[in-house]
Scaffold this motif. Structure first.
Motif, PDB file in Angstrom:
ATOM      1  N   CYS A  11       0.757  -0.576   0.278  1.00  0.00           N
ATOM      2  CA  CYS A  11       0.193  -0.169   0.487  1.00  0.00           C
ATOM      3  C   CYS A  11       0.997   1.507  -0.135  1.00  0.00           C
ATOM      4  O   CYS A  11       0.505   2.065  -1.009  1.00  0.00           O
ATOM      5  CB  CYS A  11      -0.397   0.369   1.114  1.00  0.00           C
TER       6      CYS A  11
ATOM      7  N   LEU B  79       2.433   1.822  -3.933  1.00  0.00           N
ATOM      8  CA  LEU B  79       1.522   2.341  -4.737  1.00  0.00           C
ATOM      9  C   LEU B  79       0.864   3.848  -4.136  1.00  0.00           C
ATOM     10  O   LEU B  79       0.783   4.555  -4.506  1.00  0.00           O
ATOM     11  CB  LEU B  79       0.102   1.118  -4.238  1.00  0.00           C
TER      12      LEU B  79
ATOM     13  N   LEU C 183       0.723   6.183  -7.225  1.00  0.00           N
ATOM     14  CA  LEU C 183      -1.129   6.094  -7.316  1.00  0.00           C
ATOM     15  C   LEU C 183      -1.183   7.907  -6.700  1.00  0.00           C
ATOM     16  O   LEU C 183      -2.271   7.955  -7.381  1.00  0.00           O
ATOM     17  CB  LEU C 183      -1.154   5.258  -6.462  1.00  0.00           C
TER      18      LEU C 183
ATOM     19  N   SER D 246     -10.445   2.052 -13.968  1.00  0.00           N
ATOM     20  CA  SER D 246      -9.999   1.034 -13.160  1.00  0.00           C
ATOM     21  C   SER D 246     -11.700  -0.670 -13.677  1.00  0.00           C
ATOM     22  O   SER D 246     -10.976  -1.044 -12.843  1.00  0.00           O
ATOM     23  CB  SER D 246     -10.989   1.755 -11.722  1.00  0.00           C
TER      24      SER D 246
ATOM     25  N   LEU E  80      -3.170   1.378 -12.210  1.00  0.00           N
ATOM     26  CA  LEU E  80      -4.554   0.734 -11.672  1.00  0.00           C
ATOM     27  C   LEU E  80      -4.103  -0.975 -11.830  1.00  0.00           C
ATOM     28  O   LEU E  80      -5.085  -2.214 -10.902  1.00  0.00           O
ATOM     29  CB  LEU E  80      -5.426   1.290 -12.843  1.00  0.00           C
TER      30      LEU E  80
ATOM     31  N   GLY F 141      -2.495  -2.386  -8.838  1.00  0.00           N
ATOM     32  CA  GLY F 141      -3.266  -2.224  -7.340  1.00  0.00           C
ATOM     33  C   GLY F 141      -4.037  -3.267  -7.456  1.00  0.00           C
ATOM     34  O   GLY F 141      -4.681  -2.983  -6.392  1.00  0.00           O
TER      35      GLY F 141
ATOM     36  N   LEU G 111      -6.274  -4.382  -4.188  1.00  0.00           N
ATOM     37  CA  LEU G 111      -7.051  -3.383  -3.373  1.00  0.00           C
ATOM     38  C   LEU G 111      -8.482  -3.866  -4.538  1.00  0.00           C
ATOM     39  O   LEU G 111     -10.011  -3.185  -4.333  1.00  0.00           O
ATOM     40  CB  LEU G 111      -7.043  -2.103  -3.995  1.00  0.00           C
TER      41      LEU G 111
ATOM     42  N   THR H  82      -8.645   0.628  -6.009  1.00  0.00           N
ATOM     43  CA  THR H  82      -8.051   1.138  -6.360  1.00  0.00           C
ATOM     44  C   THR H  82      -8.273   2.946  -6.555  1.00  0.00           C
ATOM     45  O   THR H  82      -7.003   3.689  -5.985  1.00  0.00           O
ATOM     46  CB  THR H  82      -7.312   0.617  -7.820  1.00  0.00           C
TER      47      THR H  82
ATOM     48  N   GLY I 186      -9.424  -3.622   1.843  1.00  0.00           N
ATOM     49  CA  GLY I 186      -9.586  -2.400   0.950  1.00  0.00           C
ATOM     50  C   GLY I 186     -10.246  -0.887   1.278  1.00  0.00           C
ATOM     51  O   GLY I 186      -9.796  -0.095   1.638  1.00  0.00           O
TER      52      GLY I 186
END
Length: 290
Positions: free
Chosen positions: A22, A25, A29, A49, A194, A197, A201, A206, A254
């Motif tokens: 995480c 990301l 992200l 996504s 994405l 992720g 997630l 995500t 998530g």
């Protein structure tokens, strides 16, 4: 109290792997989310996504729960939707968000249909919402590679991405081909992240880690480098607090992370120094008083 917050991460390796994934990301992200906001494309991340789902589903049908197959399929599908949307908007003079809406809705329906051909409900939930507490070493390496590539590309092409985000028309006038390449590269980075992720997630969650910290950061500062740093910090804080919350309250990891990011987003909306409701109200009151 502090000991209890860190206790799960100190005792269990899967919690540490989830946190590292995480945090990686959050670094890759959230800057992309900031640039999407600057381009007035906040909902494009949500569309993409969903757009990766058919490719993930095809990879799943061909190779089962193969990380490489689903990742490659998702990247191709997301990039295809992104590039097709850009081409259609130029060819028909429709706004790009309109073409994205049409393509991503069809992609989402196609993806769910394909997954349902050879899956149980558990498999479908895994793809849609991820399995954060079951991050494998391969997934962690995959996410780390994607995050590293993203940070390097953003650093190398930072000025070009900023120009294209703030004034795409001027940038296009100065150079015919380079802006198109920059836009394609940026969208490829969005799709790649994405896809990375969705491993933890899911395809539906995500985008929350991408956009919520970015929007929250915009409430605190108008300085772009500061916005990027604050967004990454909000993403990291959401990841840590959300994972701890999910562990001690026995809720899905998530959604817990995205809910934590939502709480930080709402706090920023009310108290953010630049665009928060309370500071703006106080400034207006001082102006009227003076």
């Amino acid at each position: 109290m502090t000991y209890h917050i860190f206790d799960a991460f100190m005792q269990f390796g899967f919690m540490r792997r989830s946190l590292v994934a995480c945090l990686a990301l959050s670094v890759s992200l959230t800057p992309l989310g900031v640039f999407l906001i600057l381009r007035r494309m906040s909902l494009i991340g949500d569309a993409l996504s969903h757009a990766v789902l058919p490719g993930v589903a095809i990879g799943y049908l061909c190779a089962g729960m193969s990380l490489f197959a689903m990742g490659l399929g998702g990247f191709i599908a997301g990039l295809l939707v992104a590039m097709s949307s850009s081409w259609i908007s130029k060819a028909t003079k429709l706004h790009e968000d309109s073409t994205f809406a049409g393509l991503y809705l069809g992609s989402l329906a196609l993806g769910v249909t394909l997954v349902s051909l050879r899956s149980s409900g558990v498999d479908l939930l895994h793809l849609l919402f991820g399995s954060l507490l079951a991050v494998s070493n391969d997934s962690l390496i995959f996410i780390g590679v994607i995050a590293s590539i993203t940070v390097i590309m953003l650093a190398v092409f930072y000025r070009a991405i900023v120009f294209e985000s703030f004034n795409a028309s001027f940038f296009q006038a100065r150079s015919k081909r380079f802006p198109t390449l920059v836009h394609a590269m940026f969208m490829a980075l969005v799709v790649m992240n994405l896809v990375a992720g969705f491993q933890i997630l899911g395809t539906l969650m995500t985008v929350g880690l991408m956009m919520l910290p970015a929007i929250a950061a915009r409430c605190w500062t108008n300085h772009l480098p500061s916005t990027l740093v604050i967004a990454a910090c909000v993403g990291a804080m959401s990841s840590f607090l959300g994972l701890a919350w999910s562990w001690y309250q026995s809720i899905p990891a998530g959604p817990a992370i995205v809910l934590t990011a939502t709480i930080l987003f709402l706090l920023s909306i009310f108290f953010g120094r630049e665009k928060g409701i309370m500071p703006i109200y106080n400034k207006s009151s001082e102006t009227l008083t003076n």
